[in-house]
Design an enzyme around this catalytic site. Structure first.
Site, short mmCIF file in Angstrom:
data_model
loop_
_atom_site.label_atom_id
_atom_site.label_comp_id
_atom_site.label_asym_id
_atom_site.label_seq_id
_atom_site.Cartn_x
_atom_site.Cartn_y
_atom_site.Cartn_z
N ARG A 25 0.86 -1.18 0.00
CA ARG A 25 0.00 0.00 0.00
C ARG A 25 0.90 1.23 0.00
O ARG A 25 2.02 1.18 0.48
CB ARG A 25 -0.88 0.00 1.24
CG ARG A 25 -1.93 -1.08 1.24
CD ARG A 25 -2.45 -1.37 2.64
NE ARG A 25 -3.15 -0.23 3.22
CZ ARG A 25 -3.53 -0.17 4.49
NH1 ARG A 25 -3.27 -1.16 5.31
NH2 ARG A 25 -4.17 0.89 4.95
N ARG A 32 -13.15 -2.90 18.63
CA ARG A 32 -12.42 -3.48 19.78
C ARG A 32 -12.12 -2.40 20.81
O ARG A 32 -12.33 -2.59 22.02
CB ARG A 32 -11.11 -4.11 19.26
CG ARG A 32 -10.14 -4.57 20.34
CD ARG A 32 -8.81 -4.96 19.71
NE ARG A 32 -8.14 -3.83 19.06
CZ ARG A 32 -7.33 -2.97 19.69
NH1 ARG A 32 -7.11 -3.11 20.98
NH2 ARG A 32 -6.76 -1.98 19.03
N ARG A 33 -11.62 -1.24 20.35
CA ARG A 33 -11.30 -0.16 21.29
C ARG A 33 -12.57 0.44 21.89
O ARG A 33 -12.61 0.76 23.09
CB ARG A 33 -10.51 0.93 20.57
CG ARG A 33 -9.07 0.53 20.23
CD ARG A 33 -8.40 1.59 19.38
NE ARG A 33 -7.00 1.24 19.10
CZ ARG A 33 -6.37 1.54 17.96
NH1 ARG A 33 -7.00 2.18 17.00
NH2 ARG A 33 -5.11 1.20 17.79
N ARG A 43 -5.07 11.17 11.15
CA ARG A 43 -5.90 11.22 12.36
C ARG A 43 -5.41 12.30 13.32
O ARG A 43 -6.20 12.99 13.96
CB ARG A 43 -5.91 9.86 13.06
CG ARG A 43 -6.66 8.80 12.29
CD ARG A 43 -6.83 7.53 13.10
NE ARG A 43 -6.90 6.38 12.23
CZ ARG A 43 -7.24 5.16 12.63
NH1 ARG A 43 -7.53 4.95 13.89
NH2 ARG A 43 -7.28 4.14 11.78
N ARG A 86 -11.22 7.45 10.75
CA ARG A 86 -10.42 6.55 9.91
C ARG A 86 -9.28 7.36 9.31
O ARG A 86 -9.14 8.55 9.52
CB ARG A 86 -11.28 5.96 8.78
CG ARG A 86 -12.35 4.97 9.23
CD ARG A 86 -11.93 3.51 9.15
NE ARG A 86 -11.01 3.21 8.08
CZ ARG A 86 -11.36 3.01 6.81
NH1 ARG A 86 -12.62 3.07 6.44
NH2 ARG A 86 -10.45 2.74 5.90
N GLY A 87 -8.45 6.69 8.50
CA GLY A 87 -7.30 7.36 7.88
C GLY A 87 -6.02 6.96 8.57
O GLY A 87 -6.04 6.37 9.65
N ASN A 88 -4.88 7.26 7.94
CA ASN A 88 -3.61 6.87 8.54
C ASN A 88 -3.33 7.70 9.80
O ASN A 88 -4.02 8.68 10.08
CB ASN A 88 -2.46 6.94 7.51
CG ASN A 88 -2.19 8.35 7.03
OD1 ASN A 88 -2.09 9.29 7.82
ND2 ASN A 88 -2.06 8.52 5.72
N THR A 90 -11.71 7.12 17.28
CA THR A 90 -11.39 5.74 16.88
C THR A 90 -12.60 5.12 16.21
O THR A 90 -13.74 5.40 16.59
CB THR A 90 -10.97 4.86 18.07
OG1 THR A 90 -10.68 3.54 17.60
CG2 THR A 90 -12.06 4.75 19.14
N LYS A 132 -2.56 -7.73 11.72
CA LYS A 132 -3.87 -7.38 12.29
C LYS A 132 -4.87 -7.00 11.20
O LYS A 132 -6.08 -6.99 11.43
CB LYS A 132 -3.74 -6.25 13.31
CG LYS A 132 -3.39 -4.90 12.73
CD LYS A 132 -3.36 -3.83 13.80
CE LYS A 132 -2.97 -2.47 13.25
NZ LYS A 132 -3.85 -1.96 12.19
N ASP A 133 -4.38 -6.69 9.97
CA ASP A 133 -5.27 -6.32 8.87
C ASP A 133 -5.60 -7.48 7.95
O ASP A 133 -6.35 -7.32 6.99
CB ASP A 133 -4.62 -5.20 8.02
CG ASP A 133 -4.54 -3.88 8.77
OD1 ASP A 133 -5.38 -3.65 9.65
OD2 ASP A 133 -3.62 -3.10 8.48
N CYS A 170 -15.95 -8.16 10.79
CA CYS A 170 -15.15 -6.97 11.13
C CYS A 170 -15.86 -6.06 12.13
O CYS A 170 -15.28 -5.11 12.62
CB CYS A 170 -14.74 -6.19 9.89
SG CYS A 170 -16.08 -5.26 9.20
N SER A 224 -12.41 1.69 15.76
CA SER A 224 -12.18 0.28 16.08
C SER A 224 -13.24 -0.22 17.07
O SER A 224 -13.36 0.29 18.18
CB SER A 224 -10.79 0.13 16.71
OG SER A 224 -10.70 -1.05 17.48
#
Length: 311
Positions: free
Chosen positions: A12, A133-134, A157, A151-153, A129, A83-84, A244, A131
């Site tokens: 990527r 999970r978080r 963020r 979202r985003g890198n 976030t 993790k992805d 997901c 996520s």
């Protein structure tokens, strides 16, 4: 088997992904000084889409185009954040993981412009976030805080936080270290507070199964402890068949004396229900440990909990 002169690495095009590729290139150059590497960048649907990942079919949104380049012979090696990589379905036919690199930090970090820790944030503070999970674990440990989708890198963020879209962020320690932004970390959360995602901190090297030269060359970069931990975690996730939107977390730990343990948790989205399992492998191989922990959670009702979450 011979050492190839050139290894083309598909990646990527994000700063994080390219930093990960640079680590692989450096480790390859140390082991095989004569080898040449070049990067084949791709933009994935997950990178282009800023909405909910479930609308794109989940985590595979970050790997589909990378897999295609590898299978088409346009590249010889793919570097993945484990993790992805989805574990609820097999890797694309004809590909395999040749190695998992030595594991980085698996923990999550708090980023706050004023240096406040999670416990110090005032009620109503907005945590950026997306996520599940978080979100579930924050709802459990800090119900007074509010999560806002982000979202985003990592750099993007942090820009959004500076622009006022959130008061604080939760990001992976390993990701911040890879892009040289660990100076932004306010607090590192213990795994007891924020259990990590399956595959946290592990980079996997994916090759075509028939490319023996590349497999032989890159497998030497692998770390045995990371291999055992990741094999146990991915089998656990495979047996769980989570989607997901499933708040699933867990991590395996290989001890120096050879023992292996796996702790895993499944949460309801609002953090009201927590299922927990922790087992030691003894003589079990890693995938058997992963299966055993999954079965322990399924016995507690994890299947019903996962299936009740819309996706």
């Amino acid at each position: 088997m011979s050492t190839p002169e050139l290894i083309r690495i598909v990646s990527r095009a994000s700063p994080m992904a390219l930093a990960q590729v640079e680590r692989v290139r450096a480790e390859l150059a140390r082991l095989h000084p004569g080898i040449r590497t070049e990067v084949v960048p791709v933009t994935t649907s997950g990178d282009r889409w800023m909405g909910s990942l479930s609308a794109l079919g989940g985590k595979g949104a970050f790997t589909k185009e990378v897999d295609a380049a590898l299978l088409a012979g346009e590249a010889d090696l793919a570097v993945h954040c484990m993790k992805d990589v989805p574990a609820d379905r097999p890797l694309p036919a004809g590909t395999m993981f040749a190695a998992y690199l030595k594991r980085d930090d698996i923990r999550d970090a708090v980023i706050h412009p004023g240096g406040l820790t999670l416990d110090e944030l005032p009620a109503g503070s907005r945590i950026g976030t997306s996520s599940v999970r978080r979100i579930a674990q924050l709802a459990m440990s800090h119900p007074e805080l509010e999560c806002v989708p982000m979202r985003g890198n990592a750099n993007r963020r942090m820009e959004k936080m500076e622009a006022g879209e959130a008061d604080a962020l939760l990001l992976a320690v390993s990701g911040l270290e890879r892009i040289g932004r660990e100076d932004r970390i306010t607090e590192i959360l213990p795994v007891e507070t924020m259990c990590p995602p399956i595959g946290a901190g592990v980079l996997g090297l994916q090759c075509r199964e028939d490319d023996e030269d590349t497999i032989g060359t890159v497998s030497a970069l692998g770390d045995p402890a990371a291999w055992r931990e990741t094999s146990a975690e991915r089998m656990f996730l495979h047996v769980m068949q989570g989607h997901c939107n499933s708040p699933i977390a867990g991590y395996a730990k290989a001890e120096r004396d050879g023992r292996l343990s796996l702790r895993a948790r499944v949460f309801s989205p609002e953090g009201k229900v927590v299922l927990d399992a922790h087992e030691w492998a003894g003589p079990l191989d890693p995938p058997t440990l992963g299966t055993s922990v999954a079965v322990a959670l399924l016995r507690q009702g994890a299947r019903e909990l996962i299936d009740s979450i819309p996706h």
